[in-house]
Design a protein around this motif. Sequence first.
Motif, PDB file in Angstrom:
ATOM      1  N   THR A 102       0.828  -1.208   0.000  1.00  0.00           N
ATOM      2  CA  THR A 102       0.000   0.000   0.000  1.00  0.00           C
ATOM      3  C   THR A 102       0.860   1.255   0.000  1.00  0.00           C
ATOM      4  OG1 THR A 102      -0.113  -0.040   2.388  1.00  0.00           O
ATOM      5  CG2 THR A 102      -1.920  -1.076   1.188  1.00  0.00           C
ATOM      6  N   ARG A 103       2.056   1.192   0.519  1.00  0.00           N
ATOM      7  CA  ARG A 103       2.909   2.375   0.548  1.00  0.00           C
ATOM      8  C   ARG A 103       3.438   2.735  -0.832  1.00  0.00           C
ATOM      9  NH1 ARG A 103       7.514   1.803   4.611  1.00  0.00           N
ATOM     10  NH2 ARG A 103       7.900   3.926   3.924  1.00  0.00           N
ATOM     11  N   PHE A 104       3.717   1.737  -1.652  1.00  0.00           N
ATOM     12  CA  PHE A 104       4.281   1.983  -2.978  1.00  0.00           C
ATOM     13  C   PHE A 104       3.309   1.480  -4.029  1.00  0.00           C
ATOM     14  CE2 PHE A 104       7.878   1.340  -0.095  1.00  0.00           C
ATOM     15  CZ  PHE A 104       8.476   2.563  -0.216  1.00  0.00           C
ATOM     16  N   ASN A 105       2.358   2.256  -4.343  1.00  0.00           N
ATOM     17  CA  ASN A 105       1.352   1.884  -5.328  1.00  0.00           C
ATOM     18  C   ASN A 105       1.651   2.644  -6.610  1.00  0.00           C
ATOM     19  OD1 ASN A 105      -0.844   0.939  -6.653  1.00  0.00           O
ATOM     20  ND2 ASN A 105      -2.359   1.669  -5.179  1.00  0.00           N
ATOM     21  N   ALA A 106       1.805   1.943  -7.708  1.00  0.00           N
ATOM     22  CA  ALA A 106       2.155   2.548  -8.984  1.00  0.00           C
ATOM     23  C   ALA A 106       0.960   3.101  -9.737  1.00  0.00           C
ATOM     24  CB  ALA A 106       2.867   1.514  -9.847  1.00  0.00           C
ATOM     25  N   VAL A 107      -0.224   2.865  -9.259  1.00  0.00           N
ATOM     26  CA  VAL A 107      -1.418   3.308  -9.982  1.00  0.00           C
ATOM     27  C   VAL A 107      -1.446   4.825 -10.083  1.00  0.00           C
ATOM     28  CG1 VAL A 107      -3.941   3.336  -9.926  1.00  0.00           C
ATOM     29  CG2 VAL A 107      -2.695   1.263  -9.331  1.00  0.00           C
ATOM     30  N   GLY A 108      -1.104   5.523  -9.011  1.00  0.00           N
ATOM     31  CA  GLY A 108      -1.120   6.985  -9.048  1.00  0.00           C
ATOM     32  C   GLY A 108      -0.122   7.535 -10.036  1.00  0.00           C
ATOM     33  N   GLY A 109       1.066   6.952 -10.089  1.00  0.00           N
ATOM     34  CA  GLY A 109       2.081   7.412 -11.023  1.00  0.00           C
ATOM     35  C   GLY A 109       1.699   7.165 -12.458  1.00  0.00           C
ATOM     36  N   ILE A 110       1.112   6.024 -12.728  1.00  0.00           N
ATOM     37  CA  ILE A 110       0.693   5.704 -14.094  1.00  0.00           C
ATOM     38  C   ILE A 110      -0.421   6.633 -14.524  1.00  0.00           C
ATOM     39  CG2 ILE A 110      -0.347   3.925 -15.543  1.00  0.00           C
ATOM     40  CD1 ILE A 110       1.251   1.881 -13.901  1.00  0.00           C
ATOM     41  N   SER A 111      -1.376   6.884 -13.650  1.00  0.00           N
ATOM     42  CA  SER A 111      -2.495   7.782 -14.006  1.00  0.00           C
ATOM     43  C   SER A 111      -1.982   9.196 -14.249  1.00  0.00           C
ATOM     44  CB  SER A 111      -3.564   7.764 -12.916  1.00  0.00           C
ATOM     45  OG  SER A 111      -3.039   8.287 -11.708  1.00  0.00           O
ATOM     46  N   ASP A 112      -0.996   9.681 -13.472  1.00  0.00           N
ATOM     47  CA  ASP A 112      -0.423  11.002 -13.723  1.00  0.00           C
ATOM     48  C   ASP A 112       0.284  11.038 -15.076  1.00  0.00           C
ATOM     49  OD1 ASP A 112      -1.339  11.945 -11.327  1.00  0.00           O
ATOM     50  OD2 ASP A 112       0.579  11.711 -10.272  1.00  0.00           O
ATOM     51  N   PHE A 113       1.012   9.966 -15.438  1.00  0.00           N
ATOM     52  CA  PHE A 113       1.686   9.919 -16.729  1.00  0.00           C
ATOM     53  C   PHE A 113       0.670   9.986 -17.870  1.00  0.00           C
ATOM     54  CE2 PHE A 113       3.228   7.410 -20.342  1.00  0.00           C
ATOM     55  CZ  PHE A 113       4.325   8.171 -20.693  1.00  0.00           C
ATOM     56  N   ILE A 114      -0.419   9.238 -17.765  1.00  0.00           N
ATOM     57  CA  ILE A 114      -1.438   9.239 -18.827  1.00  0.00           C
ATOM     58  C   ILE A 114      -2.072  10.615 -18.944  1.00  0.00           C
ATOM     59  CG2 ILE A 114      -3.686   8.278 -19.473  1.00  0.00           C
ATOM     60  CD1 ILE A 114      -2.709   5.608 -18.332  1.00  0.00           C
ATOM     61  N   GLU A 115      -2.323  11.265 -17.824  1.00  0.00           N
ATOM     62  CA  GLU A 115      -2.924  12.607 -17.838  1.00  0.00           C
ATOM     63  C   GLU A 115      -1.984  13.592 -18.524  1.00  0.00           C
ATOM     64  OE1 GLU A 115      -4.028  16.019 -14.585  1.00  0.00           O
ATOM     65  OE2 GLU A 115      -4.258  13.934 -14.007  1.00  0.00           O
TER      66      GLU A 115
END
Length: 156
Positions: free
Chosen positions: A5-18
């Motif tokens: 839960t501390r290192f979740n890549a979903v947020g980073g991927i969604s920022d890249f797509i945005e």
Amino acid sequence: MRFRTRFNAVGGISDFIEQWRRPTPYRWPILAASFLVSGSLMFWVTQEKYYYPPEQPEVTYITTFAEGRTDEEIRQSNIENQRQKDEREAEQARLLERRRELYKEVGAATGLDVDAMEAQIEADEAAEAEAERQRLERLFGEREDRSETTVETDSE
């Protein structure tokens, strides 16, 4: 607290797509330059060079002697070569003696005591020769002593 839960890549991927969806004019050239740089680096790093050992040279022997010389011809050739060598050494000795005489004349003309200098040189040369003789005697004398002791022990 879980590690996942501390290192979740979903947020980073969604920022890249945005960020990718935004209309920026230099998106494709920057992407191409990024691929070119990283691709060139990977190409350069993954190349393997192999240097082959050099080919062995083909040796051709050149001789100045006749192929089927007899022992007598070889002996005559050796005698002739020794005669020529002796002549060269005699000529060098003559030139050296002439040079010494000239130096003596120059030294005498300038007021130097040539006889004392020559006596000193001869004494130095004699001392060097004696030191060399003693050194050789120490080196080879020990070998002879050892060989004599081994012979004596073998004969007993």
